[in-house]
Write a protein that holds these residues in place. Structure first.
Motif, mmCIF file in Angstrom:
data_model
loop_
_atom_site.group_PDB
_atom_site.id
_atom_site.type_symbol
_atom_site.label_atom_id
_atom_site.label_comp_id
_atom_site.label_asym_id
_atom_site.label_seq_id
_atom_site.Cartn_x
_atom_site.Cartn_y
_atom_site.Cartn_z
ATOM 1 N N TYR A 99 0.979 -1.268 -0.002
ATOM 2 C CA TYR A 99 0.261 0.001 -0.530
ATOM 3 C C TYR A 99 0.670 1.240 -0.380
ATOM 4 O O TYR A 99 1.624 1.402 1.190
ATOM 5 N N PRO B 25 -5.058 7.563 13.620
ATOM 6 C CA PRO B 25 -5.500 7.167 12.503
ATOM 7 C C PRO B 25 -6.714 5.788 12.617
ATOM 8 O O PRO B 25 -7.096 5.562 14.190
ATOM 9 N N ILE B 26 -7.249 5.353 11.619
ATOM 10 C CA ILE B 26 -8.313 4.563 12.510
ATOM 11 C C ILE B 26 -7.882 3.129 12.470
ATOM 12 O O ILE B 26 -6.832 2.605 12.195
ATOM 13 N N ASN B 28 -8.234 -0.076 12.797
ATOM 14 C CA ASN B 28 -7.360 -1.418 12.050
ATOM 15 C C ASN B 28 -7.195 -1.281 11.054
ATOM 16 O O ASN B 28 -6.304 -2.230 10.176
ATOM 17 N N HIS B 29 -6.347 -0.153 10.672
ATOM 18 C CA HIS B 29 -5.591 0.282 9.551
ATOM 19 C C HIS B 29 -4.159 -0.254 10.022
ATOM 20 O O HIS B 29 -3.696 0.496 11.013
ATOM 21 N N TYR B 31 -1.475 0.677 7.640
ATOM 22 C CA TYR B 31 -0.354 1.762 6.511
ATOM 23 C C TYR B 31 -0.673 3.379 6.806
ATOM 24 O O TYR B 31 -2.158 3.212 7.355
ATOM 25 N N TYR B 50 4.825 1.523 7.539
ATOM 26 C CA TYR B 50 3.916 0.375 7.832
ATOM 27 C C TYR B 50 5.310 -1.021 8.815
ATOM 28 O O TYR B 50 6.625 -0.721 9.271
ATOM 29 N N SER B 94 -4.070 7.395 6.764
ATOM 30 C CA SER B 94 -4.443 5.206 6.512
ATOM 31 C C SER B 94 -5.437 4.348 5.869
ATOM 32 O O SER B 94 -6.003 5.069 4.789
ATOM 33 N N THR B 95 -4.328 3.098 5.982
ATOM 34 C CA THR B 95 -5.366 2.332 4.661
ATOM 35 C C THR B 95 -4.467 0.743 4.765
ATOM 36 O O THR B 95 -3.903 1.189 5.903
ATOM 37 N N THR B 96 -5.941 0.158 5.083
ATOM 38 C CA THR B 96 -6.206 -1.239 5.031
ATOM 39 C C THR B 96 -6.014 -2.041 4.031
ATOM 40 O O THR B 96 -6.110 -3.072 4.557
ATOM 41 N N TYR B 100 -7.448 5.026 0.565
ATOM 42 C CA TYR B 100 -6.875 6.129 1.610
ATOM 43 C C TYR B 100 -7.733 7.083 3.020
ATOM 44 O O TYR B 100 -8.873 7.577 1.591
ATOM 45 N N THR B 101 -7.842 7.443 3.874
ATOM 46 C CA THR B 101 -8.969 7.893 4.909
ATOM 47 C C THR B 101 -7.594 9.181 5.354
ATOM 48 O O THR B 101 -6.977 8.574 5.715
#
Lengths: 114, 111
Positions: A99, B25-26, B28-29, B31, B50, B94-96, B100-101
């Protein structure tokens, strides 16, 4: 070089019009192409995204068209409303299997007049 | 809908001072990213993070910058000795695996 070129810089349409924002990239190793909407003083908000194996994606009034051979993708906003007035950014993610970062275009400031 | 939270929303600092920008960050994210946006310009990548380490950084992210995830929920960006040209909006993201938020940003003003 990894770049995303976005045009136009600004756009004015009347309510109900269909603004079209274009982006082009040079590096073929991108695997994800999102569009973000940003209002003044706020963070970019994901609008819609597409992957390179799809030529078009629609979500509500927003449509992405993707031309892999031309390395271009565009955002169309159907029946535009004054509330759509914002800055729109295209982006692309270099392929890495993970990612990776997003690379953003320069942005398009859209004004929808009533 | 889950959000990325950033604090403070606005920080004014004297040139040469250290600042720490904070992000949650969120949950459960996996990255995490910092970006910056100079007024009226495009969003520029600074650093990605990460598995408790930097995975990539841009040329903007020099020795004056550092990131940390001190407690499993917060993600911080530190600028050791601020310069006038560090004035910008700083966004955490963040993202998983999905989109991407981005957070709402911290406006940093260096005077």
């Amino acid at each position: 070089q990894q770049q995303v070129k976005q045009s136009p810089q600004s756009l004015i349409v009347q309510k109900g019009g269909i603004p079209i924002i274009n982006c082009a990239y040079e590096n073929t190793a991108f695997d994800y192409f999102p569009w973000y909407q940003q209002f003044p003083g706020k963070g970019p908000a994901l609008l819609i995204a597409i992957r390179p194996d799809v030529s078009e994606k629609k979500e509500g009034r927003f449509t992405i068209s993707f031309n892999k051979s031309a390395k271009q993708f565009s955002l169309h906003i159907m029946d535009s409303q004054p509330g759509d007035s914002a800055t729109y950014f295209c982006a692309a993610r270099p392929f890495s299997g993970g990612y990776n970062k997003l690379i953003f275009g320069a942005g398009t400031r859209l004004a929808v007049h009533p | 809908e889950p959000e990325v939270t950033q604090t403070p929303s606005h920080q004014v600092t004297q040139m040469g001072q250290e600042v720490i920008l904070r992000c949650v960050p969120i949950s459960n994210h996996l990255y995490f990213y910092w970006y910056r946006q100079i007024l009226g310009q495009k969003v520029e990548f600074l650093v990605s993070f990460y598995n408790n380490e930097i995975s990539e950084k841009s040329e903007i992210f020099d020795d004056q910058f550092s990131v940390e995830r001190p407690d499993g929920s917060n993600f911080t960006l530190k600028i050791r000795s601020t310069k006038l040209e560090d004035s910008a909006m700083y966004f955490c993201a963040s993202t998983t695996g999905g989109g991407y938020t981005f957070g709402s940003g911290t406006r940093l003003t260096v005077v």
